[in-house]
Design a protein around this motif. Structure first.
Motif, mmCIF file in Angstrom:
data_model
loop_
_atom_site.group_PDB
_atom_site.id
_atom_site.type_symbol
_atom_site.label_atom_id
_atom_site.label_comp_id
_atom_site.label_asym_id
_atom_site.label_seq_id
_atom_site.Cartn_x
_atom_site.Cartn_y
_atom_site.Cartn_z
ATOM 1 N N ILE A 10 0.829 -1.205 0.000
ATOM 2 C CA ILE A 10 0.000 0.000 0.000
ATOM 3 C C ILE A 10 0.866 1.257 0.000
ATOM 4 O O ILE A 10 0.620 2.211 -0.760
ATOM 5 N N MET A 11 1.918 1.248 0.819
ATOM 6 C CA MET A 11 2.830 2.392 0.877
ATOM 7 C C MET A 11 3.465 2.651 -0.479
ATOM 8 O O MET A 11 3.588 3.803 -0.921
ATOM 9 N N SER A 12 3.857 1.589 -1.144
ATOM 10 C CA SER A 12 4.489 1.715 -2.454
ATOM 11 C C SER A 12 3.541 2.345 -3.466
ATOM 12 O O SER A 12 3.938 3.223 -4.246
ATOM 13 N N GLU A 13 2.281 1.937 -3.433
ATOM 14 C CA GLU A 13 1.314 2.493 -4.382
ATOM 15 C C GLU A 13 0.993 3.949 -4.078
ATOM 16 O O GLU A 13 0.821 4.751 -4.997
ATOM 17 N N ILE A 14 0.895 4.296 -2.798
ATOM 18 C CA ILE A 14 0.637 5.700 -2.444
ATOM 19 C C ILE A 14 1.797 6.574 -2.910
ATOM 20 O O ILE A 14 1.602 7.648 -3.482
ATOM 21 N N LYS A 15 3.035 6.100 -2.674
ATOM 22 C CA LYS A 15 4.218 6.879 -3.052
ATOM 23 C C LYS A 15 4.342 7.049 -4.560
ATOM 24 O O LYS A 15 4.805 8.084 -5.051
ATOM 25 N N SER A 16 3.947 6.022 -5.310
ATOM 26 C CA SER A 16 4.101 6.067 -6.767
ATOM 27 C C SER A 16 2.995 6.871 -7.440
ATOM 28 O O SER A 16 3.094 7.199 -8.623
ATOM 29 N N ASN A 17 1.947 7.204 -6.684
ATOM 30 C CA ASN A 17 0.847 7.976 -7.248
ATOM 31 C C ASN A 17 1.165 9.457 -7.132
ATOM 32 O O ASN A 17 1.500 9.946 -6.058
ATOM 33 N N ASP A 18 1.059 10.179 -8.247
ATOM 34 C CA ASP A 18 1.434 11.596 -8.248
ATOM 35 C C ASP A 18 0.252 12.524 -7.963
ATOM 36 O O ASP A 18 0.297 13.710 -8.251
ATOM 37 N N ASN A 19 -0.806 11.963 -7.378
ATOM 38 C CA ASN A 19 -1.974 12.782 -7.073
ATOM 39 C C ASN A 19 -2.294 12.691 -5.595
ATOM 40 O O ASN A 19 -1.706 11.895 -4.867
ATOM 41 N N LEU A 20 -3.242 13.506 -5.149
ATOM 42 C CA LEU A 20 -3.698 13.435 -3.769
ATOM 43 C C LEU A 20 -4.484 12.147 -3.551
ATOM 44 O O LEU A 20 -5.130 11.628 -4.465
ATOM 45 N N LEU A 21 -4.416 11.622 -2.338
ATOM 46 C CA LEU A 21 -5.136 10.396 -2.012
ATOM 47 C C LEU A 21 -6.643 10.620 -2.146
ATOM 48 O O LEU A 21 -7.193 11.538 -1.558
ATOM 49 N N THR A 22 -7.284 9.771 -2.928
ATOM 50 C CA THR A 22 -8.727 9.848 -3.116
ATOM 51 C C THR A 22 -9.336 8.486 -2.857
ATOM 52 O O THR A 22 -8.918 7.495 -3.450
ATOM 53 N N ILE A 23 -10.321 8.439 -1.981
ATOM 54 C CA ILE A 23 -11.022 7.186 -1.703
ATOM 55 C C ILE A 23 -12.439 7.231 -2.251
ATOM 56 O O ILE A 23 -12.991 6.226 -2.658
#
Length: 366
Positions: free
Chosen positions: A112-125
């Motif tokens: 999960i950490m890896s995917e959050i870091k690799s995403n260049d946008n704000l976290l959206t749920i």
């Protein structure tokens, strides 16, 4: 695409994002024209918002922060661990289940950490259109996402993030020891039932404290996530620095997900409304720096949301400005009370005199 409340869907609306169940099975495929039966079913399943396609918002795409595979695997792993714990008659036996699951949960958190870091946008749920049969599993997943996003914004180390992640994914594990008729009650709890629910923090602490492969700090996350800075929380009424930093982070994530999730007795708030709840308690209930870190890392105005600007124009959020969640890029679709002949965008980070003043849910049907 744009975000619309299921309350204002109309037959013929074209679904913009596929809706899945907790097992990653497709319930409704994007591109389908909704009919009255489908709309009624979405409301029955408790889905507060969906994405639809229309000509004015063509090209606006709401991408999920976390992949569908990771989400499905995460919820399935949490569900398996919690259900196995719930089947144990003693807290000691429950701790053995935690030890068995710890390795898999740790790998899950790192992924999960890896995917959050690799995403260049704000976290959206809000853009993740899933249905699940139990709130507790998906809530634990969401709280983990929010907590890790906050931790990254606060520059916690990899090791600290892993412990925070484990603490947030297991923060509600004590609810497995609460009677199901109370835990799953559709209406508001009585005073006695609420007192029973509050015991989950202590139950979680004792389960996790006995698990030898889990850091003691993880147990304190379960113990302290309902504590508040001014001492009004539970179970011990801790004040300020008596609450561990991770407990303060999870408290913010927990409250935000609770108020922005659809429940039988309460409709989900939009993210900016959830942020207002956090700000109202900033400094008294919640750590101010943590609330600010949350604001910088999570999409308060999700892509596709219809918003009203202070000059009367109406638009749809088309892009995010990373680190400045309240100043997105907005595609204008209406001005002077008329639909524009040609849409255009306003970057609120560059136009500081322009503000979002409303995103009334009734506007989502326009």
């Amino acid at each position: 695409m744009r975000l619309i409340s299921t309350e204002y869907l109309n037959p013929g609306n074209i679904l913009g994002k596929t809706i899945y169940n907790g097992s990653k099975h497709v319930l409704l495929q994007e591109g389908i024209a909704l009919n009255e039966r489908m709309i009624a079913r979405l409301k029955e399943l408790g889905i507060p918002f969906v994405y639809i396609e229309d000509s004015l918002t063509e090209g606006i795409e709401a991408k999920s922060t976390i992949s569908e595979q990771t989400r499905a695997e995460s919820i399935a792993t949490i569900q398996k661990a919690f259900m196995e714990i719930g089947e144990q008659e003693s807290l000691i036996n429950s701790s053995f289940v935690i030890e068995k699951a710890a390795k898999k949960l740790g790998a899950l958190i790192r992924n999960i950490m890896s995917e959050i870091k690799s995403n260049d946008n704000l976290l959206t749920i809000l853009s993740d259109m899933y249905i699940h049969d139990s709130y507790i599993f998906i809530h634990s997943f969401h709280v983990t996402l929010y907590s890790l996003a906050i931790g990254m914004q606060l520059n916690l180390s990899q090791k600290q993030l892993e412990i925070l992640g484990m603490g947030s994914i297991l923060h509600d594990v004590g609810k497995t020891k609460i009677p199901l008729d109370i835990l799953l009650k559709p209406g508001r709890l009585t005073e006695l039932e609420y007192e029973e629910i509050k015991k989950h923090a202590e139950h979680g602490f004792h389960i996790l404290k006995k698990a030898g492969t889990v850091p003691l700090l993880v147990a304190h996350c379960a113990f302290q996530h309902h504590e508040r800075l001014n001492g009004s929380g539970y179970p011990r009424g801790l004040i300020g620095s008596e609450i561990h930093y991770y407990g303060k982070i999870i408290a913010v994530a927990d409250v935000f997900d609770a108020v922005t999730s659809n429940r039988v007795y309460r409709k989900a708030m939009l993210p900016h409304e959830g942020l207002e709840i956090l700000y109202s308690g900033s400094g008294s209930l919640f750590d101010q720096k943590i609330v600010e870190a949350f604001r910088k890392s999570v999409a308060i105005y999700p892509i596709g949301l219809t918003v009203v600007l202070n000059d009367g124009r109406i638009g749809v959020v088309s892009r995010q400005n990373v680190g400045v969640s309240d100043r997105p890029v907005v595609r204008i679709i209406e001005e002077n009370n008329k639909i524009v002949t040609e849409v255009y965008e306003v970057d609120l980070l560059k136009k500081m005199d322009v503000l979002i003043v409303d995103c009334d849910k009734t506007l989502l049907s326009k």
